[in-house]
Motif scaffolding. Structure first.
Motif, PDB file in Angstrom:
ATOM      1  N   ARG A 195      43.080  37.856  11.790  1.00  0.00           N
ATOM      2  CA  ARG A 195      43.819  36.720  11.220  1.00  0.00           C
ATOM      3  C   ARG A 195      43.032  35.424  11.301  1.00  0.00           C
ATOM      4  O   ARG A 195      43.202  34.533  10.464  1.00  0.00           O
ATOM      5  N   TRP A 196      42.136  35.297  12.278  1.00  0.00           N
ATOM      6  CA  TRP A 196      41.315  34.094  12.405  1.00  0.00           C
ATOM      7  C   TRP A 196      40.298  34.041  11.261  1.00  0.00           C
ATOM      8  O   TRP A 196      40.100  32.992  10.642  1.00  0.00           O
ATOM      9  N   VAL A 197      39.677  35.159  10.987  1.00  0.00           N
ATOM     10  CA  VAL A 197      38.706  35.234   9.900  1.00  0.00           C
ATOM     11  C   VAL A 197      39.402  35.023   8.556  1.00  0.00           C
ATOM     12  O   VAL A 197      38.909  34.301   7.687  1.00  0.00           O
ATOM     13  N   GLN A 238      45.310  25.233  12.893  1.00  0.00           N
ATOM     14  CA  GLN A 238      44.668  24.087  13.544  1.00  0.00           C
ATOM     15  C   GLN A 238      43.413  24.485  14.298  1.00  0.00           C
ATOM     16  O   GLN A 238      42.401  23.778  14.252  1.00  0.00           O
ATOM     17  N   THR A 239      43.473  25.615  14.989  1.00  0.00           N
ATOM     18  CA  THR A 239      42.296  26.083  15.725  1.00  0.00           C
ATOM     19  C   THR A 239      41.149  26.385  14.775  1.00  0.00           C
ATOM     20  O   THR A 239      39.997  25.990  15.009  1.00  0.00           O
ATOM     21  N   VAL A 240      41.461  27.070  13.683  1.00  0.00           N
ATOM     22  CA  VAL A 240      40.432  27.412  12.705  1.00  0.00           C
ATOM     23  C   VAL A 240      39.847  26.149  12.080  1.00  0.00           C
ATOM     24  O   VAL A 240      38.624  26.016  11.936  1.00  0.00           O
ATOM     25  N   ALA A 241      40.702  25.204  11.712  1.00  0.00           N
ATOM     26  CA  ALA A 241      40.213  23.962  11.105  1.00  0.00           C
ATOM     27  C   ALA A 241      39.271  23.217  12.035  1.00  0.00           C
ATOM     28  O   ALA A 241      38.241  22.673  11.601  1.00  0.00           O
ATOM     29  N   LYS A 254      38.592  32.029   5.885  1.00  0.00           N
ATOM     30  CA  LYS A 254      38.260  32.207   4.469  1.00  0.00           C
ATOM     31  C   LYS A 254      39.202  31.388   3.589  1.00  0.00           C
ATOM     32  O   LYS A 254      38.772  30.786   2.602  1.00  0.00           O
ATOM     33  N   ARG A 255      40.477  31.363   3.953  1.00  0.00           N
ATOM     34  CA  ARG A 255      41.432  30.578   3.175  1.00  0.00           C
ATOM     35  C   ARG A 255      41.050  29.108   3.163  1.00  0.00           C
ATOM     36  O   ARG A 255      41.120  28.432   2.127  1.00  0.00           O
ATOM     37  N   GLN A 256      40.611  28.597   4.301  1.00  0.00           N
ATOM     38  CA  GLN A 256      40.320  27.163   4.401  1.00  0.00           C
ATOM     39  C   GLN A 256      38.981  26.773   3.769  1.00  0.00           C
ATOM     40  O   GLN A 256      38.823  25.629   3.337  1.00  0.00           O
ATOM     41  N   ALA A 268      31.143  32.317  12.075  1.00  0.00           N
ATOM     42  CA  ALA A 268      30.299  32.978  11.086  1.00  0.00           C
ATOM     43  C   ALA A 268      30.730  32.618   9.672  1.00  0.00           C
ATOM     44  O   ALA A 268      29.886  32.389   8.795  1.00  0.00           O
ATOM     45  N   ILE A 269      32.039  32.566   9.437  1.00  0.00           N
ATOM     46  CA  ILE A 269      32.540  32.167   8.114  1.00  0.00           C
ATOM     47  C   ILE A 269      32.098  30.742   7.814  1.00  0.00           C
ATOM     48  O   ILE A 269      31.667  30.425   6.690  1.00  0.00           O
ATOM     49  N   ALA A 270      32.192  29.863   8.802  1.00  0.00           N
ATOM     50  CA  ALA A 270      31.770  28.474   8.606  1.00  0.00           C
ATOM     51  C   ALA A 270      30.288  28.383   8.291  1.00  0.00           C
ATOM     52  O   ALA A 270      29.870  27.632   7.394  1.00  0.00           O
TER      53      ALA A 270
END
Length: 435
Positions: free
Chosen positions: A210-212, A29-32, A216-218, A187-189
């Motif tokens: 794990r956040w990165v 959820q945080t990553v999204a 990448k998965r999302q 950065a991934i975004a």
């Protein structure tokens, strides 16, 4: 300190095998939320998250390093380190040049042809971790295969704290074209979606926390990714010929990466299984990263006692780890029965660190059991393949009935008509010519 297990039964392994990739719900959820925010607000969101997570207030105009400030970085590191980086680049280049694929064309006497065109991606992004350590080897192992593939623009991103002379020297020697001081999910975004300052890339490669990994998965689908690389892992197969102190050193060498690293020893020797905990304890107190390594071994370390080498190999194939070291007699014979592994290191003279730095193959490997179906990073990750098809009129006439039958069986009558009209026109032309 380190857990012990005896097999068979192999079902005893189940609690220790990796599960489906993907972070916990809070991480997802945080990553999204961060990804959505960067997609909506672009540079402004990246500034905010860099301030929040890296404690650095960097405006967009300060993200990209001026080329002159990093392309001469090799001159700012010691000659020994510069030569080590250059040797790594040479070795990795030589290895990956053999992975190049030039495609093919299969021509027929009537002029028909099918083939495959191979072309490099236009632009890729490389994520370079920069939290707990500096990783110039990550630059080499990701950038060089892309360079060999022919990628024209290789963009490196790393957290502000990861910008060191040795990382920049690796960028300069490995073919990186641009460097940005941004890291984390933001950065991934930025690489996946593009912002005013950061260009959108075709593919994102490189390891991260794990956040990165979750980011990448999302974003997969919006952009290509190499793999969802989890924490690093090693599995050592050892028999009675293995020395406990060397096996312990190799387990700790992997455990010192971070607290989530996995280090297993699968042995057919009860004596080694008995001696290993004491050897680990003796070696831990001498390592500068003792706290990290100790926690990793307590969380994810395992000694597995197998009744035979065949059973030890079965453990490897069920675990499907990134790195496998064979500290046993006849390592080539043992390796021949291993189906699931990212990289295999043969014999006592081949500790895993040689693969991290100099051997040649990229050290970016499938983890978390994905070696069952995935491969190490290579030139093939930076190319795209296009099918090429050319039919002569005679070949179309020969295949027409089959194509029409298949198209009409699927209810796609316009498909059939597109072929029928050409065959009919060709037949009419032939009749007219005869008259």
């Amino acid at each position: 300190m380190i857990r012990r297990l005896t097999v068979p039964p192999f079902e005893a392994l189940d609690p220790y095998l990796p599960r489906v990739a993907g972070g916990d719900q809070a991480t997802r959820q945080t990553v999204a939320a961060i990804l959505d925010d960067v997609l909506a607000r672009g540079d402004f969101a990246v500034v905010d998250y860099t301030r929040q997570y890296d404690q650095v207030d960097l405006q967009p105009e300060a993200w990209e390093l001026d080329a002159a400030s990093w392309q001469n970085a090799p001159c700012r590191v010691s000659p020994v380190l510069r030569e080590a980086l250059s040797r790594a680049v040479r070795r990795v280049t030589e290895y990956h040049q053999r992975q190049r694929d030039n495609g093919y064309h299969l021509a027929e006497p009537d002029g028909s042809m099918v083939g495959m065109k191979v072309a490099p991606l236009d632009r890729v992004g490389i994520y370079i971790p920069g939290g707990k350590a500096s990783y110039p080897s990550t630059v080499v192992m990701n950038a060089v295969p892309a360079l060999v593939a022919g990628v024209q623009e290789i963009i490196a991103v790393t957290p502000p704290g990861g910008v060191t002379d040795v990382v920049l020297a690796a960028c300069a020697l490995s073919g990186v074209t641009r460097v940005f001081r941004i890291g984390g999910v933001q950065a991934i975004a930025a690489l996946a979606y593009g912002t005013r300052t950061v260009p959108r890339v075709d593919k994102i490669v490189g390891p991260g926390n794990r956040w990165v990994a979750e980011a990448k998965r999302q974003v997969a689908g919006h952009v290509g990714i190499d793999m969802i690389a989890g924490p690093t892992e090693v599995l050592i197969i050892a028999d009675e010929s293995a020395l406990p102190e060397r096996v312990a050193a190799d387990l700790i060498a992997h455990a010192e990466h971070d607290e989530d690293a996995t280090s297993w020893c699968v042995t057919t020797s009860p004596d080694l299984a008995e001696a290993l905990p004491a050897a680990l304890e003796a070696a831990l107190v001498a390592t500068p990263r003792e706290a990290i390594a100790r926690q990793a071994l307590e969380r994810n370390g395992l000694i597995v006692l197998a009744g035979s080498m065949r059973e030890a190999i079965e453990v490897v194939n069920r675990r499907a780890p990134g790195h496998v070291q064979i500290a046993a007699d006849g390592p080539e014979r043992v390796a021949g029965s291993i189906r699931n592994a990212g990289a295999i290191f043969l014999g006592d003279s081949t500790p895993e660190p040689v693969g991290d730095y100099l051997a040649g193959p990229s050290h970016v490997l499938p983890t978390g059991g994905t070696a069952r179906y995935a491969s190490p990073l290579g030139v093939y990750d930076f190319i795209k393949r296009t099918s090429i098809i050319r039919y002569a009129g005679s070949r179309l006439a020969s295949d027409a009935d089959a194509i029409i039958a298949l198209a009409e069986a699927e209810g796609l009558f316009a498909h059939a008509e597109a072929v029928r009209m050409r065959v009919g026109a060709a037949a009419g032309q032939q009749v007219t010519g005869l008259n």
